[in-house]
Design an enzyme around this catalytic site. Structure first.
Site, PDB file in Angstrom:
ATOM      1  N   ARG A  50      25.577  52.441  46.514  1.00  0.00           N
ATOM      2  CA  ARG A  50      24.189  51.929  46.062  1.00  0.00           C
ATOM      3  C   ARG A  50      24.185  50.688  45.207  1.00  0.00           C
ATOM      4  NH1 ARG A  50      25.113  52.449  41.220  1.00  0.00           N
ATOM      5  NH2 ARG A  50      22.796  51.424  40.869  1.00  0.00           N
ATOM      6  N   GLY A  51      23.098  50.255  44.987  1.00  0.00           N
ATOM      7  CA  GLY A  51      22.873  49.146  44.043  1.00  0.00           C
ATOM      8  C   GLY A  51      22.846  47.760  45.111  1.00  0.00           C
ATOM      9  N   ALA A  52      21.896  46.904  44.706  1.00  0.00           N
ATOM     10  CA  ALA A  52      21.453  45.903  45.744  1.00  0.00           C
ATOM     11  C   ALA A  52      22.780  45.011  45.744  1.00  0.00           C
ATOM     12  CB  ALA A  52      20.567  44.993  45.021  1.00  0.00           C
ATOM     13  N   ARG A  86      17.981  50.813  53.730  1.00  0.00           N
ATOM     14  CA  ARG A  86      17.051  51.071  52.738  1.00  0.00           C
ATOM     15  C   ARG A  86      16.153  49.824  52.469  1.00  0.00           C
ATOM     16  NH1 ARG A  86      19.844  52.576  47.211  1.00  0.00           N
ATOM     17  NH2 ARG A  86      17.701  53.102  46.531  1.00  0.00           N
ATOM     18  N   ASP A 234      16.312  44.442  42.606  1.00  0.00           N
ATOM     19  CA  ASP A 234      16.448  45.028  44.122  1.00  0.00           C
ATOM     20  C   ASP A 234      15.986  43.695  45.026  1.00  0.00           C
ATOM     21  OD1 ASP A 234      16.627  47.589  42.456  1.00  0.00           O
ATOM     22  OD2 ASP A 234      17.757  47.978  44.388  1.00  0.00           O
TER      23      ASP A 234
HETATM   24  C1  LIG Z   1      22.532  45.674  40.224  1.00  0.00           C
HETATM   25  S1  LIG Z   1      21.976  46.935  40.986  1.00  0.00           S
HETATM   26  C2  LIG Z   1      20.342  46.747  41.538  1.00  0.00           C
HETATM   27  C3  LIG Z   1      19.445  47.832  41.451  1.00  0.00           C
HETATM   28  O1  LIG Z   1      19.961  49.007  42.329  1.00  0.00           O
HETATM   29  C4  LIG Z   1      19.556  50.234  41.737  1.00  0.00           C
HETATM   30  O2  LIG Z   1      18.776  50.879  42.669  1.00  0.00           O
HETATM   31  P1  LIG Z   1      19.630  52.219  43.327  1.00  0.00           P
HETATM   32  O3  LIG Z   1      20.301  52.943  42.500  1.00  0.00           O
HETATM   33  O4  LIG Z   1      18.345  53.004  43.979  1.00  0.00           O
HETATM   34  O5  LIG Z   1      20.332  51.625  44.412  1.00  0.00           O
HETATM   35  C5  LIG Z   1      18.740  49.866  40.596  1.00  0.00           C
HETATM   36  O6  LIG Z   1      17.420  49.638  40.881  1.00  0.00           O
HETATM   37  C6  LIG Z   1      19.482  48.610  40.084  1.00  0.00           C
HETATM   38  O7  LIG Z   1      18.620  47.896  39.121  1.00  0.00           O
END
Ligand SMILES: CSC[C@H]1O[C@H](OP(=O)(O)O)[C@H](O)[C@@H]1O
Length: 341
Positions: A50-52, A86, A234
């Site tokens: 996860r994470g952009a 996603r 994101d």
């Molecule tokens: C540097 S990661 C960007 C962003 O991704 C995370 O969302 P998720 O855990 O649902 O993938 C979160 O919004 C971070 O800030």
């Protein structure tokens, strides 16, 4: 270990993706060996990866997996399914597109393009860490800049990228250079990326920090408990509106009320000039179960309805600066991301 990486093939096993299953952290450090696009899509959908920025690398490496392992007639369908696993983080689609563009040159070229996405992200994380720390030195008072209290939401460290990360990479840089007094990490309901992942990474860094419940952030900011708020992204629209983890908009409102700088840290690959404003960003809804349960343990009564948008949009007017690997954009001064570098 990196959040996600490629393992070259051997006589026993073709090349494949290795990733740390973040859904099990911090209680278990489990490595997944991913050989199929379907397994990668499952890992993305359940936030094992996860994470952009990490999703961008996953998308690119997933294309390499598809081209290596699937019949040519099956590749496009698999890649198209991966690209939309996603919807909010622009990086996933971008990573897929960058690797896919090399298809006419063969499997080796596709893998090389995917590994370049990975390597570019590693370089971007280091650049953002330095740019973000330098900006804090410019905008904070001398005392705060040398002993900063930095609030952050969700997880934006190496787990959300390949190494170092985005906003938490800036926190790490401040720590490594002796300028971090305290990090303040929001737990980040419902999936607790803050209490599970950011706390785990801050412990590994040896950085001083407090974990707080999300609803404590506003009063801590209003009481002068933080010198800056650093968040990831994101998708950053052409006008600077920024989609990030749910709760970020509320944090921006509280920072604005408290007069605390609100800084977005994201690679240029997260800037999407094809999306005019935040109103056009597709916000992923992850369904009611994540709100009503924690790791399968039911908390809310059966039969209730729950809304679960995974992201929200912070308007550019609430953003002090957007720090990327290439520049610092100042929406507070009228800058826009779609202005040329
Ligand atoms: C540097 S990661 C960007 C962003 O991704 C995370 O969302 P998720 O855990 O649902 O993938 C979160 O919004 C971070 O800030």
């Amino acid at each position: 270990m990196r959040a996600i990486d490629w393992t070259d093939g051997t006589t026993e096993r073709p090349g494949h993706i290795r990733l740390l299953d973040q859904s099990l952290l911090p209680q278990s450090e489990t490595v997944l060996e991913i050989d199929t696009v379907d397994d990668l899509i499952d890992a993305i959908k359940r936030l094992a990866v996860r994470g952009a920025p990490a999703l961008g690398v996953a998308g690119a490496l997933g294309v390499a997996l598809a081209v290596q392992n699937l019949d040519p007639a099956e590749v496009d369908k698999a890649i198209d399914k991966l690209r939309v696993a996603r919807p909010t983080a622009v990086n996933l689609a971008l990573g897929v597109d960058l690797a896919r563009a090399a298809r006419p040159d063969g499997a080796a070229a596709v893998l090389a393009a995917a590994l370049k996405v990975r390597d570019d992200d590693i370089a971007a994380s280091s650049a953002m860490a330095k740019h973000g720390a330098a900006l804090l030195g410019e905008i904070l008072s001398d005392s705060a800049a040398s002993s900063a209290r930095l609030m952050t939401i969700c997880n934006t460290g190496g787990l959300a990228a390949v190494e170092r990360g985005t906003a938490l990479g800036v926190v790490q840089e401040m720590h490594l250079t002796g300028r971090l007094k305290q990090a303040i990490a929001l737990e980040t309901r419902p999936l607790l990326q803050g209490s599970r992942l950011t706390a785990w990474e801050l412990l590994q860094m040896g950085a001083p920090f407090d974990l707080i419940v999300d609803s404590a952030a506003a009063s801590i900011l209003a009481a002068g408990g933080a010198d800056a708020v650093l968040v990831g992204a994101d998708r950053i629209a052409a006008n600077g509106d920024t989609a990030n983890k749910i709760g970020t908009f509320a944090l921006a409102l509280a920072a604005d009320y408290a007069g605390v700088p609100f800084i977005v840290v994201a690679p240029e690959s997260t800037v999407d000039t094809q999306t005019a404003s935040g109103a056009e960003i597709d916000i992923e809804d992850r369904g009611s179960t994540e709100v009503a349960e924690i790791r399968g343990m039911r908390l809310a009564p059966e039969g209730i309805a729950a809304a679960n948008p995974a992201f929200d949009v912070t308007p550019a007017k609430l953003i002090t600066a957007i720090v990327t690997d290439k520049r610092v954009i100042r929406p507070d001064r009228g800058d826009r991301p779609d202005q040329p570098l």
